[in-house]
Design an enzyme around this catalytic site. Structure first.
Site, short mmCIF file in Angstrom:
data_model
loop_
_atom_site.label_atom_id
_atom_site.label_comp_id
_atom_site.label_asym_id
_atom_site.label_seq_id
_atom_site.Cartn_x
_atom_site.Cartn_y
_atom_site.Cartn_z
N ASP A 201 0.01 4.95 0.79
CA ASP A 201 -0.20 6.12 1.80
C ASP A 201 -0.44 5.59 3.22
OD1 ASP A 201 -0.84 7.99 -0.07
OD2 ASP A 201 -2.83 7.10 -0.77
N ASP B 2 0.77 -1.11 0.01
CA ASP B 2 0.02 0.08 0.04
C ASP B 2 0.96 1.21 -0.01
OD1 ASP B 2 -2.25 1.77 0.38
OD2 ASP B 2 -1.87 1.85 2.42
N ASP C 268 -1.30 -0.28 6.27
CA ASP C 268 -1.51 0.40 7.46
C ASP C 268 -2.94 0.33 7.79
OD1 ASP C 268 -2.86 3.43 7.09
OD2 ASP C 268 -2.24 2.35 5.29
#
Length: 218
Positions: free
Chosen positions: A9, A7, A179
């Protein structure tokens, strides 16, 4: 060669490029700062909470791409990379990418943030490919609409499966670093899910399932 999937961001980046692009447009006076910032913040909080309607958000986020000339967009993005993105890139994130690169893994970013924003970031990070939400283009101009399936939640799995059908890769030995609770669908299909500076929900799930929990913050 195994797939190392990331991922973007708040995982590889210490920050959110989608939200930061909206903030950047406000700072440069490209959009109505008060109204745009309020909507940008609202959508971001919905994303964090796992309640975001991706199509409502994309209608908002892709509108400036439609309204600005491509040359101006590209110039703005160069400034954005320098002012906003470079400070989000951490030594630990670059070290993790190098670790997988040195192992001979194929480095793939899968992000919900649209490809106009994220394509140059992926190039800067030196990954092999990026899968992102695609803004629709007609004759080289953005329409403000999304093309195909947004690369979000279960859409990441759908898009990855499409990608796998066209490339000589599999999920054998694959890793995915994220996250966010929004990435649970993809975390559950790779062999090696890793929680990175994770939100409270993902941290709890990772703890319960024995997934590694790491930080890439300097």
């Amino acid at each position: 060669m195994s797939l190392a999937i990331f991922d973007l961001d708040n995982t590889l980046l210490h920050g959110d490029s989608d939200h930061a692009w909206g903030e950047f447009l406000c700072e440069k006076g490209i959009v109505d700062s008060e109204l745009y910032r309020q909507a940008n913040d609202t959508f971001y909080h919905q994303y964090v909470a796992g309640t975001l309607n991706i199509y409502e958000f994309l209608e908002f986020a892709l509108k400036p791409l439609k309204e600005l000339p491509r040359d101006q967009l590209n110039q703005l993005h160069e400034q954005f990379m320098h002012e906003k993105v470079e400070p989000m890139i951490t030594e630990k994130a670059e070290a993790l990418l190098k670790q997988h690169r040195d192992k001979g893994d194929f480095l793939l970013i899968i992000t919900a943030t649209n490809k106009f924003v994220t394509g140059p970031i992926a190039a800067r990070l030196g990954v092999d490919d990026i899968m992102a939400t695609d803004p629709e283009e007609i004759n080289g101009q953005y329409t403000g609409k999304v093309a195909g399936t947004p690369c979000f939640q279960g859409g990441k799995v759908e898009r990855l499966n499409e990608w796998l059908s066209m490339h000589e890769h599999s999920l054998a030995g694959s890793s995915f670093y994220s996250d966010s609770r929004n990435d649970l669908p993809l975390l559950e299909v790779v062999e090696n899910p890793v929680a990175v500076d994770a939100d409270e929900t993902l941290t709890q799930i990772a703890t319960e399932r024995g997934w590694p929990i790491i930080s890439l913050r300097d």
